[in-house]
Design an enzyme around this catalytic site. Structure first.
Site, PDB file in Angstrom:
ATOM      1  N   ASP A 164      12.568 -22.330  17.753  1.00 41.93           N
ATOM      2  CA  ASP A 164      11.138 -22.046  17.610  1.00 41.93           C
ATOM      3  C   ASP A 164      10.727 -21.490  16.248  1.00 41.93           C
ATOM      4  O   ASP A 164       9.675 -20.882  16.122  1.00 41.93           O
ATOM      5  CB  ASP A 164      10.737 -21.031  18.687  1.00 41.93           C
ATOM      6  CG  ASP A 164      11.556 -19.753  18.622  1.00 41.93           C
ATOM      7  OD1 ASP A 164      12.275 -19.557  17.615  1.00 41.93           O
ATOM      8  OD2 ASP A 164      11.478 -18.955  19.561  1.00 41.93           O
TER       9      ASP A 164
ATOM     10  N   GLU B 131      17.630 -26.126  22.681  1.00 42.08           N
ATOM     11  CA  GLU B 131      16.906 -24.990  23.289  1.00 42.08           C
ATOM     12  C   GLU B 131      15.429 -25.358  23.487  1.00 42.08           C
ATOM     13  O   GLU B 131      14.506 -24.620  23.131  1.00 42.08           O
ATOM     14  CB  GLU B 131      17.046 -23.711  22.451  1.00 42.08           C
ATOM     15  CG  GLU B 131      16.781 -22.445  23.234  1.00 42.08           C
ATOM     16  CD  GLU B 131      16.865 -21.192  22.382  1.00 42.08           C
ATOM     17  OE1 GLU B 131      15.923 -20.902  21.627  1.00 42.08           O
ATOM     18  OE2 GLU B 131      17.888 -20.484  22.472  1.00 42.08           O
TER      19      GLU B 131
ATOM     20  N   GLU C 208       6.074 -18.384  17.454  1.00 44.18           N
ATOM     21  CA  GLU C 208       7.146 -19.185  18.064  1.00 44.18           C
ATOM     22  C   GLU C 208       6.702 -20.020  19.264  1.00 44.18           C
ATOM     23  O   GLU C 208       7.221 -21.119  19.479  1.00 44.18           O
ATOM     24  CB  GLU C 208       8.322 -18.269  18.462  1.00 44.18           C
ATOM     25  CG  GLU C 208       9.102 -17.702  17.272  1.00 44.18           C
ATOM     26  CD  GLU C 208       8.494 -16.435  16.691  1.00 44.18           C
ATOM     27  OE1 GLU C 208       7.457 -15.965  17.214  1.00 44.18           O
ATOM     28  OE2 GLU C 208       9.035 -15.911  15.702  1.00 44.18           O
TER      29      GLU C 208
ATOM     30  N   HIS D 290      12.246  -7.355  15.683  1.00 46.08           N
ATOM     31  CA  HIS D 290      11.700  -8.060  14.516  1.00 46.08           C
ATOM     32  C   HIS D 290      10.463  -8.887  14.807  1.00 46.08           C
ATOM     33  O   HIS D 290       9.944  -9.564  13.915  1.00 46.08           O
ATOM     34  CB  HIS D 290      12.770  -8.989  13.920  1.00 46.08           C
ATOM     35  CG  HIS D 290      13.096 -10.144  14.814  1.00 46.08           C
ATOM     36  ND1 HIS D 290      12.342 -11.303  14.832  1.00 46.08           N
ATOM     37  CD2 HIS D 290      14.062 -10.318  15.734  1.00 46.08           C
ATOM     38  CE1 HIS D 290      12.857 -12.134  15.721  1.00 46.08           C
ATOM     39  NE2 HIS D 290      13.895 -11.565  16.288  1.00 46.08           N
TER      40      HIS D 290
ATOM     41  N   ARG E 248       6.954 -10.566  15.099  1.00 44.08           N
ATOM     42  CA  ARG E 248       5.716 -10.404  14.325  1.00 44.08           C
ATOM     43  C   ARG E 248       4.611  -9.738  15.133  1.00 44.08           C
ATOM     44  O   ARG E 248       3.832  -8.953  14.604  1.00 44.08           O
ATOM     45  CB  ARG E 248       5.226 -11.777  13.848  1.00 44.08           C
ATOM     46  CG  ARG E 248       5.840 -12.202  12.523  1.00 44.08           C
ATOM     47  CD  ARG E 248       5.396 -13.613  12.170  1.00 44.08           C
ATOM     48  NE  ARG E 248       5.564 -13.881  10.754  1.00 44.08           N
ATOM     49  CZ  ARG E 248       6.723 -14.079  10.143  1.00 44.08           C
ATOM     50  NH1 ARG E 248       7.849 -14.015  10.822  1.00 44.08           N
ATOM     51  NH2 ARG E 248       6.764 -14.332   8.839  1.00 44.08           N
TER      52      ARG E 248
ATOM     53  N   HIS F 265      16.582  -5.191  10.938  1.00 46.17           N
ATOM     54  CA  HIS F 265      16.267  -6.519  10.404  1.00 46.17           C
ATOM     55  C   HIS F 265      15.729  -6.391   8.977  1.00 46.17           C
ATOM     56  O   HIS F 265      15.027  -5.425   8.660  1.00 46.17           O
ATOM     57  CB  HIS F 265      15.218  -7.153  11.329  1.00 46.17           C
ATOM     58  CG  HIS F 265      15.001  -8.619  11.134  1.00 46.17           C
ATOM     59  ND1 HIS F 265      14.345  -9.126  10.037  1.00 46.17           N
ATOM     60  CD2 HIS F 265      15.341  -9.690  11.893  1.00 46.17           C
ATOM     61  CE1 HIS F 265      14.290 -10.445  10.134  1.00 46.17           C
ATOM     62  NE2 HIS F 265      14.890 -10.814  11.256  1.00 46.17           N
TER      63      HIS F 265
HETATM   64  C1  UD1 Z   1      12.280 -15.436  11.561  1.00 45.61           C
HETATM   65  C2  UD1 Z   1      11.591 -16.416  12.522  1.00 45.61           C
HETATM   66  C3  UD1 Z   1      11.690 -15.894  13.964  1.00 45.61           C
HETATM   67  C4  UD1 Z   1      13.116 -15.570  14.343  1.00 45.61           C
HETATM   68  C5  UD1 Z   1      13.696 -14.604  13.310  1.00 45.61           C
HETATM   69  C6  UD1 Z   1      15.145 -14.320  13.608  1.00 45.61           C
HETATM   70  C7  UD1 Z   1       9.616 -17.701  11.859  1.00 45.61           C
HETATM   71  C8  UD1 Z   1       8.159 -17.687  11.636  1.00 45.61           C
HETATM   72  N1  UD1 Z   1      10.179 -16.530  12.189  1.00 45.61           N
HETATM   73  O1  UD1 Z   1      11.520 -14.241  11.510  1.00 45.61           O
HETATM   74  O2  UD1 Z   1      11.173 -16.883  14.854  1.00 45.61           O
HETATM   75  O3  UD1 Z   1      13.135 -15.001  15.628  1.00 45.61           O
HETATM   76  O4  UD1 Z   1      13.597 -15.181  11.997  1.00 45.61           O
HETATM   77  O5  UD1 Z   1      15.598 -13.183  12.936  1.00 45.61           O
HETATM   78  O6  UD1 Z   1      10.255 -18.727  11.722  1.00 45.61           O
HETATM   79  N2  UD1 Z   1      14.875 -11.332   4.869  1.00 45.61           N
HETATM   80  C9  UD1 Z   1      15.867 -11.050   3.956  1.00 45.61           C
HETATM   81  N3  UD1 Z   1      17.107 -11.593   4.153  1.00 45.61           N
HETATM   82  C10 UD1 Z   1      17.424 -12.359   5.224  1.00 45.61           C
HETATM   83  C11 UD1 Z   1      16.422 -12.624   6.164  1.00 45.61           C
HETATM   84  C12 UD1 Z   1      15.144 -12.114   5.965  1.00 45.61           C
HETATM   85  O7  UD1 Z   1      15.641 -10.343   2.987  1.00 45.61           O
HETATM   86  O8  UD1 Z   1      18.560 -12.816   5.338  1.00 45.61           O
HETATM   87  C13 UD1 Z   1      13.516 -10.781   4.645  1.00 45.61           C
HETATM   88  C14 UD1 Z   1      12.821 -11.486   3.464  1.00 45.61           C
HETATM   89  O9  UD1 Z   1      12.008 -10.554   2.799  1.00 45.61           O
HETATM   90  C15 UD1 Z   1      11.948 -12.534   4.174  1.00 45.61           C
HETATM   91  C16 UD1 Z   1      11.531 -11.740   5.399  1.00 45.61           C
HETATM   92  O10 UD1 Z   1      12.700 -11.005   5.792  1.00 45.61           O
HETATM   93  O11 UD1 Z   1      10.882 -12.980   3.394  1.00 45.61           O
HETATM   94  C17 UD1 Z   1      10.978 -12.525   6.542  1.00 45.61           C
HETATM   95  O12 UD1 Z   1      11.829 -13.597   6.917  1.00 45.61           O
HETATM   96  P1  UD1 Z   1      11.186 -14.761   7.870  1.00 45.61           P
HETATM   97  O13 UD1 Z   1      12.257 -15.738   8.206  1.00 45.61           O
HETATM   98  O14 UD1 Z   1       9.930 -15.287   7.278  1.00 45.61           O
HETATM   99  O15 UD1 Z   1      10.741 -13.963   9.177  1.00 45.61           O
HETATM  100  P2  UD1 Z   1      11.620 -13.230  10.273  1.00 45.61           P
HETATM  101  O16 UD1 Z   1      10.875 -12.023  10.699  1.00 45.61           O
HETATM  102  O17 UD1 Z   1      13.004 -13.090   9.809  1.00 45.61           O
HETATM  103  N1  UDP Z   2      22.667 -10.467  15.696  1.00 45.07           N
HETATM  104  C1  UDP Z   2      23.617 -10.281  14.696  1.00 45.07           C
HETATM  105  N2  UDP Z   2      23.569  -9.133  13.944  1.00 45.07           N
HETATM  106  C2  UDP Z   2      22.620  -8.177  14.140  1.00 45.07           C
HETATM  107  C3  UDP Z   2      21.637  -8.383  15.150  1.00 45.07           C
HETATM  108  C4  UDP Z   2      21.694  -9.551  15.906  1.00 45.07           C
HETATM  109  O1  UDP Z   2      24.499 -11.120  14.492  1.00 45.07           O
HETATM  110  O2  UDP Z   2      22.645  -7.151  13.434  1.00 45.07           O
HETATM  111  C5  UDP Z   2      22.704 -11.721  16.483  1.00 45.07           C
HETATM  112  C6  UDP Z   2      22.610 -11.587  17.984  1.00 45.07           C
HETATM  113  O3  UDP Z   2      23.889 -11.474  18.563  1.00 45.07           O
HETATM  114  C7  UDP Z   2      21.889 -12.859  18.405  1.00 45.07           C
HETATM  115  C8  UDP Z   2      21.021 -13.199  17.200  1.00 45.07           C
HETATM  116  O4  UDP Z   2      21.545 -12.461  16.108  1.00 45.07           O
HETATM  117  O5  UDP Z   2      22.801 -13.941  18.576  1.00 45.07           O
HETATM  118  C9  UDP Z   2      19.586 -12.839  17.453  1.00 45.07           C
HETATM  119  O6  UDP Z   2      18.862 -12.961  16.283  1.00 45.07           O
HETATM  120  P1  UDP Z   2      17.406 -12.381  16.117  1.00 45.07           P
HETATM  121  O7  UDP Z   2      17.200 -11.241  17.052  1.00 45.07           O
HETATM  122  O8  UDP Z   2      17.208 -12.141  14.669  1.00 45.07           O
HETATM  123  O9  UDP Z   2      16.469 -13.619  16.496  1.00 45.07           O
HETATM  124  P2  UDP Z   2      15.885 -14.183  17.881  1.00 45.07           P
HETATM  125  O10 UDP Z   2      17.020 -14.455  18.797  1.00 45.07           O
HETATM  126  O11 UDP Z   2      14.928 -13.172  18.425  1.00 45.07           O
HETATM  127  O12 UDP Z   2      15.172 -15.423  17.456  1.00 45.07           O
END
Ligand code: UD1
Ligand code: UDP
Length: 373
Positions: free
Chosen positions: A97, A119, A133, A212, A214, A244
């Site tokens: 998603d 999924e 999502e 995490h 939104r 996160h």
């Molecule tokens: C994203 C997904 C969400 C998913 C989540 C899993 C969208 C809109 N959101 O949200 O569906 O559940 O990932 O965690 O697709 N950042 C880092 N390093 C990383 C990852 C993120 O610095 O490795 C920071 C960056 O500043 C980045 C921000 O997090 O710009 C947001 O990342 P983004 O993927 O846009 O949103 P998430 O909240 O991570």
């Molecule tokens: N996870 C991880 N390290 C962490 C937190 C979560 O490896 O510090 C793993 C967790 O086991 C799960 C996945 O990340 O498999 C969940 O990711 P996240 O919560 O970011 O996204 P969502 O599942 O809500 O899309």
């Protein structure tokens, strides 16, 4: 020879797609398998790729600090065009998603490729939760040719929407990943796990926290932090919170919870250390989708800090409970689980509604037998 392209970009997609990459690669005479990462996430993606030993064939390297949905959407669709035109896959696999999955499905639709959605069919039918999502999933579902639904409920959602294409029930690949990790952890350690062993007081009951979403940014996260401050007053618990990397999460969590007794804020853990820590935990508080699926398999009660979930199976079974972001509700449910042994035991049952660890075998078998259009 069928050409397979798996596209993903975030931590959870990588965890749930890595076992599928490995399964396709067992059959090089039947499949030419390539991986494209958008790198919507960077560090949190790389942690997963390293553990599962998956090296991308294409890395779009798109993450920008504090990125927004508009730019990310535009970047993904633009950068995927040459990948799709060069490799010309027969099947593109997207997952779940995220912005990566929906925009990759759209790009693949433009390229005329058969779209496979892993999924598929999870729904809240609430346009704003989870945001974005829920709509991402619905849009991807409209474009998909082969829907891989993890559960019967997910399949029923897709059938009621009269989606195009075929709908298969396979279980969720998250359980394949989890079993891979728990098996590997029997003879495995690493620096992160050793640090946890040496620094965490495991004589206390560990409450593991992640968040995490939104729709929880702003007041939701403030209420969650206020609840954790109150729970931390209990001297018998240690709250461990891998925070996160999203700046909208980092800022409130660090400003409200830094240097508080019984609360430890840590960097996101690589998957093996996180699974190891889930196994050592008493209770998990989270808004994560994937953790709602993993924890019941490990027999760990989960309080979900969301108003609604697209994963009702564990809620119905009683191993997961929705508590929203209401401070008092998070505190009272946590205290009840700490104090009421029978209540805890009822939620602790090991329960696998999401899969049996063989989802990727079923998916690959379906593609072996599928006739290219
Ligand atoms: C994203 C997904 C969400 C998913 C989540 C899993 C969208 C809109 N959101 O949200 O569906 O559940 O990932 O965690 O697709 N950042 C880092 N390093 C990383 C990852 C993120 O610095 O490795 C920071 C960056 O500043 C980045 C921000 O997090 O710009 C947001 O990342 P983004 O993927 O846009 O949103 P998430 O909240 O991570
Ligand atoms: N996870 C991880 N390290 C962490 C937190 C979560 O490896 O510090 C793993 C967790 O086991 C799960 C996945 O990340 O498999 C969940 O990711 P996240 O919560 O970011 O996204 P969502 O599942 O809500 O899309």
């Amino acid at each position: 020879m069928k050409k397979i392209l798996l596209i993903f970009g975030t931590r959870p997609e990588a965890i749930k797609m890595a076992p599928l990459v490995k399964e396709f690669r067992k059959y090089p005479e039947q499949f030419e398998t390539k991986v494209c990462v958008t790198a919507q996430h960077r560090q949190m993606l790389d942690q997963v790729l390293e553990f599962f030993e998956v090296a991308p064939d294409y890395d779009l390297n798109l993450m920008r600090p504090g990125q927004n949905l508009y730019q990310l959407t535009a970047d993904i669709i633009t950068e995927l065009k040459p990948v799709l035109e060069t490799f010309r896959p027969d099947y593109v696999f997207v997952h779940g998603d995220t912005t990566t999955s929906t925009v990759s499905a759209l790009a693949s639709f433009y390229a005329g490729t058969c779209i496979c959605h892993i999924e598929a069919g999870l729904r809240t039918y609430n346009k704003h939760a989870p945001f974005p999502e829920e709509i991402n999933r619905q849009l991807t579902g409209r474009m998909t040719d082969i829907h891989f639904a993890p559960t019967a409920g997910a399949r029923a959602n897709l059938l009621s929407e009269k989606v195009f294409g075929q709908v298969e029930i396979t279980g969720n690949t998250v359980i394949d990943a989890l079993f891979f990790a728990t098996e590997k952890l029997k003879n495995y350690s690493d620096a992160e796990i050793e640090t946890l062993k040496n620094t965490v007081d495991f004589s206390k009951r560990i409450i593991l926290v992640t968040g995490h979403r939104r729709e929880n940014f702003g007041d939701g996260f403030i209420h969650i932090c206020q609840a954790l401050l109150e729970i931390a007053q209990n001297p018998d618990v240690e709250i461990l919170y891998p925070v996160h990397l999203n700046p909208n999460v980092q800022a409130p969590v660090h400003s409200l919870l830094e240097n508080v007794n019984n609360i430890r804020l840590i960097a996101p853990l690589a998957y093996p250390a996180f699974v190891w820590l889930m196994e050592k935990s008493y209770l998990i508080l989270t808004d994560s989708g994937g953790i709602q699926e993993e924890a019941p398999s490990l027999g760990k009660p989960v309080l979900v800090m969301r108003e609604t979930t697209e994963r009702p199976e564990a809620v119905e079974a009683g191993t997961v409970k929705l508590v929203g972001t209401d401070r008092d509700k998070i505190v009272s449910e946590t205290i009840r689980l700490l104090q009421d042994a029978q209540y805890y035991a009822d939620m602790q049952k090991i329960h696998n509604p999401y899969g049996d660890g063989r989802a990727v075998q079923r998916i690959v078998e379906i593609i072996k037998n599928h006739h290219k259009i």
